[in-house]
Enzyme design. Sequence first.
Site, mmCIF file in Angstrom:
data_model
loop_
_atom_site.group_PDB
_atom_site.id
_atom_site.type_symbol
_atom_site.label_atom_id
_atom_site.label_comp_id
_atom_site.label_asym_id
_atom_site.label_seq_id
_atom_site.Cartn_x
_atom_site.Cartn_y
_atom_site.Cartn_z
ATOM 1 N N CYS A 1 -9.345 -1.694 3.612
ATOM 2 C CA CYS A 1 -8.546 -0.566 3.142
ATOM 3 C C CYS A 1 -8.957 -0.156 1.718
ATOM 4 O O CYS A 1 -10.042 0.388 1.525
ATOM 5 C CB CYS A 1 -7.061 -0.903 3.236
ATOM 6 S SG CYS A 1 -5.993 0.542 3.136
ATOM 7 N N PHE A 2 -8.149 -0.428 0.714
ATOM 8 C CA PHE A 2 -8.517 -0.106 -0.665
ATOM 9 C C PHE A 2 -9.799 -0.828 -1.049
ATOM 10 O O PHE A 2 -10.634 -0.306 -1.799
ATOM 11 C CB PHE A 2 -7.377 -0.520 -1.595
ATOM 12 C CG PHE A 2 -7.364 0.202 -2.916
ATOM 13 C CD1 PHE A 2 -7.308 1.579 -2.977
ATOM 14 C CD2 PHE A 2 -7.381 -0.507 -4.108
ATOM 15 C CE1 PHE A 2 -7.281 2.237 -4.202
ATOM 16 C CE2 PHE A 2 -7.346 0.138 -5.333
ATOM 17 C CZ PHE A 2 -7.295 1.518 -5.375
ATOM 18 N N HIS B 1 -6.939 -2.188 9.054
ATOM 19 C CA HIS B 1 -6.313 -3.488 8.814
ATOM 20 C C HIS B 1 -6.546 -4.443 9.978
ATOM 21 O O HIS B 1 -5.787 -4.425 10.961
ATOM 22 C CB HIS B 1 -4.806 -3.317 8.590
ATOM 23 C CG HIS B 1 -4.454 -2.633 7.312
ATOM 24 N ND1 HIS B 1 -4.125 -3.327 6.167
ATOM 25 C CD2 HIS B 1 -4.412 -1.321 6.987
ATOM 26 C CE1 HIS B 1 -3.867 -2.461 5.186
ATOM 27 N NE2 HIS B 1 -4.035 -1.242 5.666
ATOM 28 N N GLY C 1 -4.270 -1.764 -0.876
ATOM 29 C CA GLY C 1 -3.458 -1.454 -2.047
ATOM 30 C C GLY C 1 -3.210 0.035 -2.179
ATOM 31 O O GLY C 1 -3.857 0.850 -1.508
ATOM 32 N N GLY D 1 -2.636 3.841 -4.341
ATOM 33 C CA GLY D 1 -3.208 4.592 -5.448
ATOM 34 C C GLY D 1 -4.578 5.175 -5.153
ATOM 35 O O GLY D 1 -5.114 5.095 -4.048
ATOM 36 N N PHE E 1 -7.002 8.086 0.894
ATOM 37 C CA PHE E 1 -8.303 8.367 0.300
ATOM 38 C C PHE E 1 -9.385 7.781 1.195
ATOM 39 O O PHE E 1 -9.116 6.887 2.005
ATOM 40 C CB PHE E 1 -8.403 7.768 -1.106
ATOM 41 C CG PHE E 1 -7.470 8.387 -2.107
ATOM 42 C CD1 PHE E 1 -7.909 9.389 -2.959
ATOM 43 C CD2 PHE E 1 -6.141 7.971 -2.197
ATOM 44 C CE1 PHE E 1 -7.044 9.966 -3.885
ATOM 45 C CE2 PHE E 1 -5.269 8.536 -3.106
ATOM 46 C CZ PHE E 1 -5.724 9.539 -3.958
ATOM 47 N N SER F 1 0.814 -1.211 0.000
ATOM 48 C CA SER F 1 0.000 0.000 0.000
ATOM 49 C C SER F 1 0.851 1.266 0.000
ATOM 50 O O SER F 1 0.357 2.350 -0.310
ATOM 51 C CB SER F 1 -0.934 0.024 1.208
ATOM 52 O OG SER F 1 -1.855 -1.030 1.174
ATOM 53 N N GLN G 1 -12.741 1.271 -0.053
ATOM 54 C CA GLN G 1 -12.983 2.378 -0.982
ATOM 55 C C GLN G 1 -13.633 1.881 -2.270
ATOM 56 O O GLN G 1 -14.527 2.538 -2.822
ATOM 57 C CB GLN G 1 -11.654 3.080 -1.273
ATOM 58 C CG GLN G 1 -11.019 3.717 -0.052
ATOM 59 C CD GLN G 1 -9.548 4.011 -0.245
ATOM 60 O OE1 GLN G 1 -9.059 4.104 -1.378
ATOM 61 N NE2 GLN G 1 -8.817 4.152 0.849
ATOM 62 N N GLU H 1 -5.855 -7.472 9.999
ATOM 63 C CA GLU H 1 -4.780 -8.458 9.992
ATOM 64 C C GLU H 1 -3.465 -7.875 10.494
ATOM 65 O O GLU H 1 -2.415 -8.490 10.366
ATOM 66 C CB GLU H 1 -4.584 -9.001 8.574
ATOM 67 C CG GLU H 1 -3.695 -8.191 7.657
ATOM 68 C CD GLU H 1 -4.174 -6.780 7.362
ATOM 69 O OE1 GLU H 1 -3.361 -5.957 6.928
ATOM 70 O OE2 GLU H 1 -5.359 -6.481 7.580
#
Length: 397
Positions: free
Chosen positions: A274-275, A366, A246, A248, A319, A62, A278, A368
């Site tokens: 996380c990503f 997260h 991840g 971006g 983000f 990430s 989104q 994990e």
Amino acid sequence: MTNATEVTVPPATAVPAGAAVLVLEDGGRYSGRAYGATGRTLGEVVFSTGMTGYQETLTDPSYAGQIVLMTAPHIGNTGVNDTDMESRRIWVSGFVVRDPARRVSNFRAERSLDEDLVGDGVVGISGVDTRAITRHIRSAGAMRAGIFSGGDLGLSEEEQLALVREQAGMAGRNLSREVTTPERYDVPAAPGVERVGSIAVLDLGVKRATVQYLSEHGFDVIVLPASTTLDEVRGIAPDALFYSNGPGDPAASDEAVGLLRDLLRDGLPYFGICFGNQLLGRALGFGTYKLPFGHRGINQPVLDKRTGRVEITAQNHGFAVDAPIDGELDAPEGFGRVRVSHYSLNDRVVEGLECLDIPAFSVQYHPEAAAGPHDAFYLFDRFRTLVRDRAAQNGAS
């Protein structure tokens, strides 16, 4: 694979005692000592507030495209080892620390941090006032930056600043294709655990701990490249779907969003972190936006609205999903009712989504997390129960 920067990092050299400079796009300059590889690297400078777990931070995909500043002043004293690697390499574009350890002192250490930074070509800087830089980023926001050492110190200040400002920003960048697995791999359910079914994991920057914990919760884990198509997933016929963390901008991942929409309409149980949170938000029809300086570290307080419990969480995101944190919403894309399940107690940013009419939920943090905290680990059990109950309902119908 080269380091995820806008300019190719020169070949790594031995750890030097030479000078280095961190240059920010607003013109700020911070002089220090070279740390890790020497040369030039560019990326978005961000800070991480974790007091421990620097190896997990460095190897978290990430962080691709980012120059990471550690707010903890003393870094590297426990060295590094193969067991704590969260992926196959270090992904940060650059590394900023105040006081690197002069020696390694831990029975689990296999190498020094310096060795891994050099080996992976990660240009860093030490001996800077990380507190002052952190306060500046908190005020001005995350921004483009560069670290220059070795021969690149010969560039003029104007040339260095121009290189920093010419690089692409994080907004609009799709970095998942750079960090994803090049091909599918499978991890069977852990021995001695009741098998729940198979789960397709779209690798957008997945960490090893995620795959391990899914396996330990009874899933046959099928890790897929980010480019996987709808027909390929349907051909596998998994019992559940997982989107990983991840790097971006989620707004630049329309293919992954479209795939998720189709699989949600198939009725596949979904869990995202996380990503993946989104992208669930965008699949449901909500927008996303860039945070001023993001949430990065292992001490982020989050409220679980269902239980009223406060969780201390590990986070790494710049983000967030744009949705009101109160009440129930109708998903603009027609997936029924949705509610925000968790939110940040620091700034009321959305930290989780729960679909009420389809089997899907996600969190921004997260569960994990290694090296912790583990307050949110229960989410794996929650998803296991969701998948098992869904299978029982389908079998009875």
